[in-house]
Design an enzyme around this catalytic site. Structure first.
Site, mmCIF file in Angstrom:
data_model
loop_
_atom_site.group_PDB
_atom_site.id
_atom_site.type_symbol
_atom_site.label_atom_id
_atom_site.label_comp_id
_atom_site.label_asym_id
_atom_site.label_seq_id
_atom_site.Cartn_x
_atom_site.Cartn_y
_atom_site.Cartn_z
ATOM 1 N N SER A 129 -33.928 -3.669 61.297
ATOM 2 C CA SER A 129 -35.283 -4.248 61.877
ATOM 3 C C SER A 129 -34.842 -4.752 63.464
ATOM 4 C CB SER A 129 -35.808 -5.384 61.108
ATOM 5 O OG SER A 129 -36.402 -5.308 59.902
ATOM 6 N N GLU A 248 -32.126 0.442 48.289
ATOM 7 C CA GLU A 248 -32.560 -0.756 48.379
ATOM 8 C C GLU A 248 -33.852 -1.131 47.651
ATOM 9 O OE1 GLU A 248 -33.736 -3.361 52.531
ATOM 10 O OE2 GLU A 248 -34.662 -1.460 52.333
#
Length: 402
Positions: A129, A248
């Site tokens: 991110s 994930e």
């Protein structure tokens, strides 16, 4: 563990339970039981004990010290870890980067990085991110320009990564970077491994409303990264990123963590009283607890189904997003019930109580000091790893074809 034990789930469960009882420090166990935050040293001590037992990375191939366990055995292992209050052991390093290197790394990368992970030399964090690229990850702007410096081919990296969990502990970061600014969004991204000690790497802590230092912003200013630290092809990082998200999203179902937290709520129900009765006998509590328990078991069964598919060699697709959706909302609802059950005792804020058990207070549950902070931490679970809104859109388009 013998072959006979591997075929006897009861024997295997007893073996795991006995190991945890002997190897896990009591102070660490007590912190985890109360929902407090273990220190880095406490986590690493537990990792070392797992490594010595050969159980640090049971899901890895046996070539790399994996255990060759079945998905059912791995589930038993996780259940016993949770039931006996063992800390989590570093999902980014062992659950995410390790499998990516095993699948996509070249031989030199495997031979260098995997032993360092197994010997607990490296703690990894994830550089995905950015301040303006979160759920829309493909819009990331961190650039990597190929140059020759001192006779060596390097990428010169400039940009910033944010919400980087436990970067304050990490000595390496894996990053998605843009290596072709002219290509379509997903086609110009590469996957780099960056030493956090490289000149130009710095970080700033982000302290949340809960008072814990979980997140950081990492700054990359003219950071020279050897070309050999690129995993996969140049501009081929998006494929690796999507593959990593499969690992994930399985982990972000948070089955083990949900079990741990629901066990805490059960303990609260047995020890906190209302109207002269334990909460576990009160209809409102029993109904909410039972609903959470059913949701958790359904999630656990679904995750097991996906793990069996992966074990059989099938690629997992975007449908894993529903596991993340379900697990993150479930954990929020569990923590909401914990706070509701404990009531006003959760309102007092004591940052020190996040890390060390506070002195007992008559009439106050031992779970109360960390309860509100734990609830606030989980508010981010429906944002981190891809917001719920984005997950719904991906599932609608890529799974349901809407």
């Amino acid at each position: 563990m013998s072959m006979r034990d591997a075929q006897d789930p009861g024997s295997f469960r007893a073996e795991v339970r006995a190991f945890i009882s002997e190897a896990l420090a009591e102070t660490t166990r007590e912190k985890v039981r109360l929902g407090l935050e273990p220190t880095r040293a406490e986590i690493q001590d537990w990792q070392q004990r797992l490594a010595e037992r050969g159980w640090l990375v049971p899901h890895w191939p046996e070539e790399w010290r994996g255990c060759g366990w079945s998905p059912a055995q791995r589930a038993v292992f996780q259940e016993e870890m949770v039931a006996n209050h063992a800390p989590e052991t570093g999902g980014i390093t062992f659950e995410m980067l390790g499998p990516i290197l095993i699948r996509y790394g070249d031989e030199a990368q495997k031979r260098f990085f995997l032993p360092r992970i197994l010997n607990l030399e490296d703690w990894w964090c994830q550089g995905y991110s950015e301040p303006n690229a979160g759920s829309d990850l493909a819009s990331l702007k961190t650039s990597a320009v190929r140059e020759t410096r001192d006779g060596r081919e390097v990428y010169v990296v400039n940009g910033s990564k944010i919400w980087t969990s436990y970067a304050q502990y990490a000595n390496w970061i894996f990053c998605l970077v843009r290596t072709d600014a002219q290509a379509k969004a997903q086609e110009g991204i590469s996957f780099l491994l960056i030493d956090m000690a490289t000149p130009g790497v710095s970080l700033r802590p982000i302290i949340g409303i809960h008072g814990w230092h979980l997140f950081n912003q990492v700054f990359l200013d003219d950071v020279a990264v050897p070309v050999e630290n690129r995993v996969g092809a140049e501009n081929g990082g998006w494929t690796i990123a999507k593959s990593l998200l499969e690992f994930e999203r399985l982990n972000l179902a948070r089955v083990a963590e949900n079990r741990r937290r629901l066990a805490k709520v059960r303990a609260i129900g047995e020890t906190v009283r209302e109207a002269g009765q334990p909460l576990c006998q009160r209809p409102w509590f029993r109904q909410r607890y039972a609903a959470l328990d059913v949701r958790l078991e359904a999630l656990a069964a679904t995750v097991m189904r996906f793990r069996l598919r992966a074990e059989a060699g099938h690629r997992l697709g975007p449908e894993t997003g529903m596991l993340k959706l379900t697990g993150s909302t479930l954990i929020q609802d569990i923590e909401n019930l914990a706070v509701d059950a404990l009531g006003p005792d959760t309102l007092a804020y004591d940052r020190a109580a996040h890390f060390e058990p506070p002195a007992p207070v008559a009439g106050r549950s031992e779970y109360a000091p960390a309860a509100s902070a734990r609830r606030f931490v989980t508010r981010g679970y429906t944002i981190a790893g891809g917001s719920s809104e984005i997950q719904h859109e991906v599932l609608a388009k890529q799974v349901l074809g809407l």
